[in-house]
Write a protein that holds these residues in place. Sequence first.
Motif, mmCIF file in Angstrom:
data_model
loop_
_atom_site.group_PDB
_atom_site.id
_atom_site.type_symbol
_atom_site.label_atom_id
_atom_site.label_comp_id
_atom_site.label_asym_id
_atom_site.label_seq_id
_atom_site.Cartn_x
_atom_site.Cartn_y
_atom_site.Cartn_z
ATOM 1 N N SER A 255 0.846 -1.208 0.000
ATOM 2 C CA SER A 255 0.000 0.000 0.000
ATOM 3 C C SER A 255 0.871 1.244 0.000
ATOM 4 O O SER A 255 0.588 2.217 -0.708
ATOM 5 N N ARG A 256 1.928 1.216 0.793
ATOM 6 C CA ARG A 256 2.793 2.399 0.885
ATOM 7 C C ARG A 256 3.683 2.536 -0.352
ATOM 8 O O ARG A 256 3.831 3.627 -0.895
ATOM 9 N N LEU A 257 4.246 1.431 -0.768
ATOM 10 C CA LEU A 257 5.114 1.474 -1.952
ATOM 11 C C LEU A 257 4.366 2.075 -3.144
ATOM 12 O O LEU A 257 4.906 2.901 -3.890
ATOM 13 N N GLU B 40 9.465 -9.351 6.168
ATOM 14 C CA GLU B 40 10.458 -8.881 7.152
ATOM 15 C C GLU B 40 10.534 -7.350 7.151
ATOM 16 O O GLU B 40 10.612 -6.717 8.205
ATOM 17 N N LEU B 41 10.481 -6.772 5.963
ATOM 18 C CA LEU B 41 10.524 -5.307 5.883
ATOM 19 C C LEU B 41 9.328 -4.715 6.628
ATOM 20 O O LEU B 41 9.475 -3.748 7.384
ATOM 21 N N GLY B 42 8.161 -5.309 6.425
ATOM 22 C CA GLY B 42 6.962 -4.829 7.113
ATOM 23 C C GLY B 42 7.066 -4.985 8.625
ATOM 24 O O GLY B 42 6.568 -4.174 9.393
ATOM 25 N N VAL C 53 9.959 -5.101 10.534
ATOM 26 C CA VAL C 53 11.016 -4.393 11.275
ATOM 27 C C VAL C 53 11.338 -2.986 10.757
ATOM 28 O O VAL C 53 11.961 -2.206 11.468
ATOM 29 N N VAL C 54 10.915 -2.644 9.552
ATOM 30 C CA VAL C 54 11.213 -1.301 9.009
ATOM 31 C C VAL C 54 9.927 -0.538 8.695
ATOM 32 O O VAL C 54 9.665 0.540 9.232
ATOM 33 N N CYS C 55 9.114 -1.104 7.844
ATOM 34 C CA CYS C 55 7.873 -0.424 7.423
ATOM 35 C C CYS C 55 6.774 -0.745 8.430
ATOM 36 O O CYS C 55 5.763 -1.364 8.113
ATOM 37 N N LYS C 56 7.007 -0.302 9.680
ATOM 38 C CA LYS C 56 6.115 -0.656 10.781
ATOM 39 C C LYS C 56 4.831 0.166 10.715
ATOM 40 O O LYS C 56 4.808 1.226 10.086
ATOM 41 N N ASN D 179 5.433 4.978 12.909
ATOM 42 C CA ASN D 179 6.839 5.393 12.754
ATOM 43 C C ASN D 179 7.664 4.465 11.862
ATOM 44 O O ASN D 179 8.661 3.872 12.314
ATOM 45 N N PRO D 180 7.302 4.305 10.615
ATOM 46 C CA PRO D 180 8.153 3.499 9.723
ATOM 47 C C PRO D 180 9.536 4.130 9.609
ATOM 48 O O PRO D 180 9.676 5.356 9.605
ATOM 49 N N ASP D 181 10.548 3.255 9.550
ATOM 50 C CA ASP D 181 11.938 3.725 9.537
ATOM 51 C C ASP D 181 12.379 3.968 8.084
ATOM 52 O O ASP D 181 13.254 3.275 7.554
ATOM 53 N N CYS D 182 11.795 4.972 7.460
ATOM 54 C CA CYS D 182 12.006 5.201 6.013
ATOM 55 C C CYS D 182 13.476 5.499 5.700
ATOM 56 O O CYS D 182 13.955 5.181 4.609
ATOM 57 N N ASN D 183 14.196 6.094 6.650
ATOM 58 C CA ASN D 183 15.592 6.441 6.365
ATOM 59 C C ASN D 183 16.480 5.208 6.223
ATOM 60 O O ASN D 183 17.562 5.292 5.677
ATOM 61 N N ASN D 184 16.019 4.087 6.770
ATOM 62 C CA ASN D 184 16.798 2.857 6.633
ATOM 63 C C ASN D 184 16.082 1.842 5.756
ATOM 64 O O ASN D 184 16.274 0.630 5.924
ATOM 65 N N CYS D 185 15.259 2.317 4.875
ATOM 66 C CA CYS D 185 14.459 1.408 4.042
ATOM 67 C C CYS D 185 15.131 1.222 2.676
ATOM 68 O O CYS D 185 15.468 2.198 2.008
ATOM 69 N N PRO D 186 15.291 -0.045 2.254
ATOM 70 C CA PRO D 186 15.988 -0.300 0.979
ATOM 71 C C PRO D 186 15.177 0.109 -0.245
ATOM 72 O O PRO D 186 15.723 0.168 -1.342
ATOM 73 N N ILE D 187 13.878 0.380 -0.077
ATOM 74 C CA ILE D 187 13.078 0.751 -1.254
ATOM 75 C C ILE D 187 12.516 2.171 -1.114
ATOM 76 O O ILE D 187 11.515 2.508 -1.739
ATOM 77 N N GLN D 188 13.204 2.963 -0.326
ATOM 78 C CA GLN D 188 12.721 4.346 -0.133
ATOM 79 C C GLN D 188 12.639 5.095 -1.469
ATOM 80 O O GLN D 188 11.689 5.834 -1.724
ATOM 81 N N ALA D 189 13.631 4.873 -2.329
ATOM 82 C CA ALA D 189 13.656 5.616 -3.601
ATOM 83 C C ALA D 189 12.470 5.259 -4.497
ATOM 84 O O ALA D 189 12.061 6.055 -5.338
ATOM 85 N N GLN D 190 11.924 4.038 -4.311
ATOM 86 C CA GLN D 190 10.794 3.623 -5.149
ATOM 87 C C GLN D 190 9.438 3.889 -4.474
ATOM 88 O O GLN D 190 8.389 3.692 -5.073
ATOM 89 N N CYS D 191 9.466 4.320 -3.209
ATOM 90 C CA CYS D 191 8.226 4.354 -2.419
ATOM 91 C C CYS D 191 7.433 5.640 -2.688
ATOM 92 O O CYS D 191 7.868 6.739 -2.359
ATOM 93 N N LEU D 192 6.230 5.446 -3.239
ATOM 94 C CA LEU D 192 5.401 6.600 -3.603
ATOM 95 C C LEU D 192 4.804 7.286 -2.365
ATOM 96 O O LEU D 192 4.641 8.502 -2.342
ATOM 97 N N ALA D 193 4.488 6.511 -1.338
ATOM 98 C CA ALA D 193 3.930 7.127 -0.127
ATOM 99 C C ALA D 193 4.972 8.006 0.556
ATOM 100 O O ALA D 193 4.657 9.085 1.067
ATOM 101 N N HIS D 194 6.220 7.528 0.545
ATOM 102 C CA HIS D 194 7.296 8.330 1.149
ATOM 103 C C HIS D 194 7.469 9.635 0.366
ATOM 104 O O HIS D 194 7.578 10.717 0.968
ATOM 105 N N ALA D 195 7.448 9.529 -0.947
ATOM 106 C CA ALA D 195 7.624 10.724 -1.787
ATOM 107 C C ALA D 195 6.499 11.731 -1.538
ATOM 108 O O ALA D 195 6.719 12.943 -1.539
ATOM 109 N N ILE E 156 2.835 10.545 2.808
ATOM 110 C CA ILE E 156 1.535 10.053 3.309
ATOM 111 C C ILE E 156 1.679 8.649 3.929
ATOM 112 O O ILE E 156 0.705 7.914 4.033
ATOM 113 N N THR E 157 2.896 8.301 4.339
ATOM 114 C CA THR E 157 3.116 6.936 4.834
ATOM 115 C C THR E 157 2.172 6.558 5.979
ATOM 116 O O THR E 157 1.619 5.467 5.993
ATOM 117 N N THR E 158 1.978 7.469 6.915
ATOM 118 C CA THR E 158 1.196 7.069 8.096
ATOM 119 C C THR E 158 -0.305 7.022 7.812
ATOM 120 O O THR E 158 -1.069 6.528 8.640
HETATM 121 FE FE1 SF4 Z 1 7.655 1.798 4.195
HETATM 122 FE FE2 SF4 Z 1 7.993 3.366 2.071
HETATM 123 FE FE3 SF4 Z 1 8.976 4.120 4.420
HETATM 124 FE FE4 SF4 Z 1 10.048 2.068 3.109
HETATM 125 S S1 SF4 Z 1 10.034 4.179 2.481
HETATM 126 S S2 SF4 Z 1 9.569 2.158 5.306
HETATM 127 S S3 SF4 Z 1 8.250 1.159 2.152
HETATM 128 S S4 SF4 Z 1 6.820 3.830 3.902
#
Ligand code: SF4
Length: 347
Positions: free
Chosen positions: A143-145, A183-185, A187-190, A193-209, A212-214
């Motif tokens: 959903s977030r990606l 696993e990402l969901g 421990v990272v994409c919780k 408070n998702p840990d977006c700064n340590n997320c391996p797919i941050q560059a592809q994540c539309l919600a992060h861009a 609207i992640t939360t």
């Molecule tokens: Fe989740 Fe996107 Fe944040 Fe990664 S960058 S933790 S996929 S919301």
Amino acid sequence: MEKTTENLLIWYEKNKRNLPWRESINPYHIWLSEIILQQTRVDQGTAYYLRFISAFPTVFDLAKADEEAVLKLWQGLGYYSRARNLRLAAQMVVENFNGQFPASYEQLLTLKGVGPYTAAAIASIAFNEPVPVVDGNVFRVISRLMASELPIDRPAGLKFTREQMHSLIPTSEPGNFNQAVMELGAVVCKPVNPDCNNCPIQAQCLAHASKITTNLPVKAGKQKVTALNIRYAMVIFKDQIMVRLRSEKGIWQGLYDFPELTFEQDEIGCLHEAESLFATKMTLVKRSSTFTHLLSHRRISADVFIFYAEQLPILPKDCQVIALSALTTLPVPRLVEKMLPLAMNLL
Ligand code: SF4
């Protein structure tokens, strides 16, 4: 391979938690761990998993186990039909597949209690079949990606998530990919408070861009919770206690509790009802404070009335009298487990 997929696989290889069922691709181990982890968090689930593997090292051991022994090991996890189905599925593996887990998603679905999630997990991890898993963690990550606002508790949300996973899953490492997303969901994409700064797919994540992640994932609505009130009679005769086996179909089938009284009575009314039900003179020793237990769709509250019987009581349907000291050996629902000290303190 898609960049998202590649990044997830590299991240998973470096960061995956060491969990006992990840040490092998034995389908029996994977199946047990997946069924247990549908019920509880990884830390608590690990202890249950190790106990099951120790008690039933192979699918043959589980297939020939007593239902009560399986329910007892499962105690505390809830949804006891899943424990009953574990044993039935083990019997199917032994009888229909010569003790070898079927190696395809479609055949795995024929096993009792194995739904699309579990079949996909086993097929991809143990047999390298590229079928995507969809669980709560996967819903959240996808959903977030994709910045999807389709409700995940409606068919359209499920269809969308499956399609996205299908387009990302590689044929080379489908099991690792499925586990990477989960696993990402976890421990990272919780959820909070998702840990977006340590997320391996941050560059592809539309919600992060879109920041609207939360807000995601979206849910359409919760199931209504109904209340259920129970009055239990704990009937003690000398050093014995009456228990009831729940034989009828339902979430507590195969577990033990106590006979019930009607809910309308006051304490004197309860005493008279119990004397008539069990055909003996009784003394009301104690009325407990109310025990409560919350299931996904039901809020259960239970009061316990402890009676001493003057004679061996008449046993209503499905009831039996056992030694008080044996009470804690029976498989019981979590709600009943909470009230057992009341009886054990009488020893
Ligand atoms: Fe989740 Fe996107 Fe944040 Fe990664 S960058 S933790 S996929 S919301």
